[in-house]
Design a protein around this motif. Structure first.
Motif, PDB file in Angstrom:
ATOM      1  N   PRO A 201     -28.223 -25.224 -73.151  1.00  0.00           N
ATOM      2  CA  PRO A 201     -28.895 -24.728 -74.332  1.00  0.00           C
ATOM      3  C   PRO A 201     -30.353 -24.637 -74.005  1.00  0.00           C
ATOM      4  O   PRO A 201     -31.062 -25.433 -73.370  1.00  0.00           O
ATOM      5  CB  PRO A 201     -28.329 -25.660 -75.271  1.00  0.00           C
ATOM      6  CG  PRO A 201     -27.354 -26.769 -74.856  1.00  0.00           C
ATOM      7  CD  PRO A 201     -27.684 -26.683 -73.349  1.00  0.00           C
ATOM      8  N   TYR A 202     -30.990 -23.591 -74.515  1.00  0.00           N
ATOM      9  CA  TYR A 202     -32.311 -23.583 -74.281  1.00  0.00           C
ATOM     10  C   TYR A 202     -33.089 -24.336 -74.894  1.00  0.00           C
ATOM     11  O   TYR A 202     -34.073 -24.938 -74.612  1.00  0.00           O
ATOM     12  CB  TYR A 202     -32.922 -22.104 -74.826  1.00  0.00           C
ATOM     13  CG  TYR A 202     -32.025 -20.834 -74.095  1.00  0.00           C
ATOM     14  CD1 TYR A 202     -32.308 -20.780 -72.780  1.00  0.00           C
ATOM     15  CD2 TYR A 202     -31.584 -19.999 -74.820  1.00  0.00           C
ATOM     16  CE1 TYR A 202     -31.718 -19.662 -72.213  1.00  0.00           C
ATOM     17  CE2 TYR A 202     -30.865 -18.899 -74.155  1.00  0.00           C
ATOM     18  CZ  TYR A 202     -30.926 -18.637 -72.813  1.00  0.00           C
ATOM     19  OH  TYR A 202     -30.300 -17.631 -72.228  1.00  0.00           O
ATOM     20  N   GLY A 203     -32.562 -24.814 -76.189  1.00  0.00           N
ATOM     21  CA  GLY A 203     -33.378 -25.664 -77.016  1.00  0.00           C
ATOM     22  C   GLY A 203     -33.550 -27.168 -76.414  1.00  0.00           C
ATOM     23  O   GLY A 203     -34.813 -27.572 -76.679  1.00  0.00           O
ATOM     24  N   GLU A 204     -32.754 -27.621 -75.649  1.00  0.00           N
ATOM     25  CA  GLU A 204     -32.767 -28.739 -74.821  1.00  0.00           C
ATOM     26  C   GLU A 204     -33.811 -28.799 -73.819  1.00  0.00           C
ATOM     27  O   GLU A 204     -34.671 -29.672 -73.583  1.00  0.00           O
ATOM     28  CB  GLU A 204     -31.639 -29.261 -74.171  1.00  0.00           C
ATOM     29  CG  GLU A 204     -30.459 -29.321 -75.157  1.00  0.00           C
ATOM     30  CD  GLU A 204     -30.460 -31.065 -75.609  1.00  0.00           C
ATOM     31  OE1 GLU A 204     -31.268 -31.813 -74.993  1.00  0.00           O
ATOM     32  OE2 GLU A 204     -29.701 -31.190 -76.555  1.00  0.00           O
ATOM     33  N   LEU A 205     -34.131 -27.872 -73.154  1.00  0.00           N
ATOM     34  CA  LEU A 205     -35.088 -27.524 -72.239  1.00  0.00           C
ATOM     35  C   LEU A 205     -36.588 -27.229 -72.984  1.00  0.00           C
ATOM     36  O   LEU A 205     -37.450 -27.925 -72.482  1.00  0.00           O
ATOM     37  CB  LEU A 205     -34.910 -26.418 -71.300  1.00  0.00           C
ATOM     38  CG  LEU A 205     -33.479 -26.756 -70.589  1.00  0.00           C
ATOM     39  CD1 LEU A 205     -33.305 -25.307 -69.508  1.00  0.00           C
ATOM     40  CD2 LEU A 205     -33.523 -27.982 -69.465  1.00  0.00           C
ATOM     41  N   ALA A 206     -36.488 -26.551 -73.900  1.00  0.00           N
ATOM     42  CA  ALA A 206     -37.714 -26.195 -74.573  1.00  0.00           C
ATOM     43  C   ALA A 206     -38.424 -27.353 -75.129  1.00  0.00           C
ATOM     44  O   ALA A 206     -39.756 -27.517 -75.044  1.00  0.00           O
ATOM     45  CB  ALA A 206     -37.548 -24.967 -75.769  1.00  0.00           C
ATOM     46  N   VAL A 244     -32.978 -11.597 -53.965  1.00  0.00           N
ATOM     47  CA  VAL A 244     -31.940 -10.690 -54.287  1.00  0.00           C
ATOM     48  C   VAL A 244     -30.956 -10.965 -55.626  1.00  0.00           C
ATOM     49  O   VAL A 244     -30.869  -9.967 -56.066  1.00  0.00           O
ATOM     50  CB  VAL A 244     -30.720 -10.845 -52.954  1.00  0.00           C
ATOM     51  CG1 VAL A 244     -29.660  -9.790 -53.151  1.00  0.00           C
ATOM     52  CG2 VAL A 244     -31.422 -10.679 -51.536  1.00  0.00           C
ATOM     53  N   PHE A 245     -31.103 -11.963 -55.866  1.00  0.00           N
ATOM     54  CA  PHE A 245     -30.148 -12.207 -57.179  1.00  0.00           C
ATOM     55  C   PHE A 245     -31.434 -12.671 -58.341  1.00  0.00           C
ATOM     56  O   PHE A 245     -31.881 -13.625 -58.228  1.00  0.00           O
ATOM     57  CB  PHE A 245     -29.442 -13.555 -57.226  1.00  0.00           C
ATOM     58  CG  PHE A 245     -28.027 -13.341 -56.300  1.00  0.00           C
ATOM     59  CD1 PHE A 245     -27.024 -12.891 -56.760  1.00  0.00           C
ATOM     60  CD2 PHE A 245     -28.021 -13.370 -54.927  1.00  0.00           C
ATOM     61  CE1 PHE A 245     -25.825 -12.553 -55.858  1.00  0.00           C
ATOM     62  CE2 PHE A 245     -26.885 -13.178 -54.051  1.00  0.00           C
ATOM     63  CZ  PHE A 245     -25.633 -12.858 -54.502  1.00  0.00           C
ATOM     64  N   SER A 246     -31.583 -11.656 -59.050  1.00  0.00           N
ATOM     65  CA  SER A 246     -32.446 -11.805 -59.929  1.00  0.00           C
ATOM     66  C   SER A 246     -31.920 -11.791 -61.675  1.00  0.00           C
ATOM     67  O   SER A 246     -31.305 -11.090 -61.843  1.00  0.00           O
ATOM     68  CB  SER A 246     -33.561 -10.595 -60.027  1.00  0.00           C
ATOM     69  OG  SER A 246     -34.623 -10.888 -60.901  1.00  0.00           O
ATOM     70  N   TYR A 247     -32.452 -12.846 -62.264  1.00  0.00           N
ATOM     71  CA  TYR A 247     -31.869 -12.897 -63.719  1.00  0.00           C
ATOM     72  C   TYR A 247     -33.066 -12.695 -64.665  1.00  0.00           C
ATOM     73  O   TYR A 247     -34.189 -13.388 -64.412  1.00  0.00           O
ATOM     74  CB  TYR A 247     -31.261 -14.068 -63.894  1.00  0.00           C
ATOM     75  CG  TYR A 247     -30.022 -14.466 -62.905  1.00  0.00           C
ATOM     76  CD1 TYR A 247     -28.850 -13.909 -63.413  1.00  0.00           C
ATOM     77  CD2 TYR A 247     -30.426 -15.158 -61.623  1.00  0.00           C
ATOM     78  CE1 TYR A 247     -27.765 -14.076 -62.235  1.00  0.00           C
ATOM     79  CE2 TYR A 247     -29.111 -15.252 -60.670  1.00  0.00           C
ATOM     80  CZ  TYR A 247     -27.850 -14.739 -61.130  1.00  0.00           C
ATOM     81  OH  TYR A 247     -26.975 -14.757 -60.324  1.00  0.00           O
ATOM     82  N   PRO A 248     -32.758 -12.505 -65.803  1.00  0.00           N
ATOM     83  CA  PRO A 248     -33.897 -12.264 -67.023  1.00  0.00           C
ATOM     84  C   PRO A 248     -34.272 -13.467 -67.324  1.00  0.00           C
ATOM     85  O   PRO A 248     -33.317 -14.659 -67.368  1.00  0.00           O
ATOM     86  CB  PRO A 248     -33.336 -11.589 -67.873  1.00  0.00           C
ATOM     87  CG  PRO A 248     -31.767 -11.707 -67.826  1.00  0.00           C
ATOM     88  CD  PRO A 248     -31.372 -11.837 -66.464  1.00  0.00           C
ATOM     89  N   ALA A 249     -35.490 -13.813 -67.824  1.00  0.00           N
ATOM     90  CA  ALA A 249     -35.932 -15.015 -68.409  1.00  0.00           C
ATOM     91  C   ALA A 249     -35.748 -14.693 -69.994  1.00  0.00           C
ATOM     92  O   ALA A 249     -36.487 -13.564 -70.682  1.00  0.00           O
ATOM     93  CB  ALA A 249     -37.360 -15.469 -68.187  1.00  0.00           C
ATOM     94  N   ARG A 250     -35.282 -15.563 -70.765  1.00  0.00           N
ATOM     95  CA  ARG A 250     -35.146 -15.425 -72.292  1.00  0.00           C
ATOM     96  C   ARG A 250     -36.163 -16.150 -73.159  1.00  0.00           C
ATOM     97  O   ARG A 250     -36.644 -17.171 -72.891  1.00  0.00           O
ATOM     98  CB  ARG A 250     -33.998 -16.168 -72.603  1.00  0.00           C
ATOM     99  CG  ARG A 250     -33.299 -15.741 -74.262  1.00  0.00           C
ATOM    100  CD  ARG A 250     -32.573 -14.606 -74.040  1.00  0.00           C
ATOM    101  NE  ARG A 250     -31.880 -14.387 -75.537  1.00  0.00           N
ATOM    102  CZ  ARG A 250     -30.921 -13.389 -75.894  1.00  0.00           C
ATOM    103  NH1 ARG A 250     -30.471 -12.732 -74.620  1.00  0.00           N
ATOM    104  NH2 ARG A 250     -30.596 -13.318 -76.945  1.00  0.00           N
ATOM    105  N   PRO A 251     -36.735 -15.056 -74.093  1.00  0.00           N
ATOM    106  CA  PRO A 251     -37.956 -15.652 -74.875  1.00  0.00           C
ATOM    107  C   PRO A 251     -37.092 -16.749 -75.760  1.00  0.00           C
ATOM    108  O   PRO A 251     -36.049 -16.541 -76.556  1.00  0.00           O
ATOM    109  CB  PRO A 251     -38.260 -14.616 -75.583  1.00  0.00           C
ATOM    110  CG  PRO A 251     -37.285 -13.461 -75.625  1.00  0.00           C
ATOM    111  CD  PRO A 251     -36.349 -13.729 -74.322  1.00  0.00           C
TER     112      PRO A 251
END
Length: 282
Positions: A201-206, A244-251
């Motif tokens: 989950p993003y919330g845990e890292l944020a 080579v492997f690029s992923y988006p960063a989520r706001p």
């Protein structure tokens, strides 16, 4: 002036490599001729500095007119790192750096070893920054191979396959901050045979962000009594996946402002997550 020597590389599905060198016809060799692999000291790959003491010599013999061959079997263990390739023709001269020829790495694409394999060896030939031949080597057991990665609305979902161990009671994934003193973020696994899946989950890292750009490394803990395993993507023909492997960063909204969170591969092809703070909040 010595002629440049090129080596064509053929990979097999077990992790072995065959080197075929193009040399001037009539080039003589002695019983001591060898293809020499030398482990770089540190992670720099600019072909400068002093090689480490680690050295592997592979017998080099004739393989037709103008060709010499050496074989690196999958059973020969190479330590993790970057190995530079040389040819020692046994003529008393210093070993000469090899240039890359044609690489046939088709057997490495979607490689699927047996899940019960105790130790996994991966070797991928590539050209260095100065255009010389080198190998990137990994030696891991157990190994957690990253597969599909989904950057979803609520978190990052990772699917993968575990080699050399079986998930058991207490199995989970962890995100570990490189910042000292931070407890890991622990998330449960969904397991089906050797296949695993989890959502971070993003919330845990944020909630744990402090400043700047903070990396978190991803680990798989197969069972309470087994050591954790770094999650990485190794089973293909790409030696450096970061570009080579690029992923988006989520706001992601946070009290300090909008953060951006996204997965990426490190220089060692290990899977990590980066949490980046608002501009000006360093």
């Amino acid at each position: 002036m010595p002629v440049d020597l090129k080596a064509d590389c053929i990979a097999d599905s077990a992790g072995g490599l065959t080197f075929d060198l193009n040399v001037p016809q009539g080039t003589g060799t002695t019983w001591s001729a060898a293809l020499v692999l030398r482990l770089r000291a540190g992670t720099d790959d600019t072909d400068t500095g002093t090689a480490a003491d680690n050295e592997v010599r592979l017998p080099l013999g004739p393989n037709g007119p103008g060709r010499l061959r050496a074989v690196l079997p999958s059973t020969v263990a190479l330590a993790e790192g970057r190995w530079h390739a040389f040819a020692d023709l046994g003529d008393g001269a210093d070993p000469r750096r090899l240039l890359p020829g044609v690489n046939d790495l088709r057997s490495l694409v979607d490689r699927r070893p047996l899940a019960a394999i105790g130790r996994l060896g991966v070797r991928i030939p590539y050209a260095t920054k100065l255009g010389n031949l080198a190998l990137r080597s990994w030696l891991r057991g157990p190994h957690a191979e990253a597969g599909d990665i989904l950057v979803g609305p609520e978190g990052i979902t990772v699917t993968g396959r575990l080699y050399g161990a079986s998930p058991a009671a207490g199995a989970h994934a962890e995100a570990r901050a490189r910042r000292a003193g931070q407890d890991p973020v622990v998330v449960p696994l969904t397991v089906e045979g050797p296949t695993f899946r989890f959502t971070l989950p993003y919330g845990e890292l944020a909630a744990h962000w402090r400043r700047g750009s903070e990396p978190w490394d991803l680990w798989l803990c197969p069972a309470e009594e087994l050591p954790p395993v770094r999650i990485a993507r190794l089973l293909d023909d790409v030696p450096e996946k970061e570009q080579v492997f690029s992923y988006p960063a989520r706001p992601v909204p946070a009290p300090a402002g909008e953060l951006r969170i996204g997965p990426y591969y490190t220089l060692d092809n290990d899977l990590a997550v980066r949490v980046t703070g608002p501009v000006g909040r360093e």
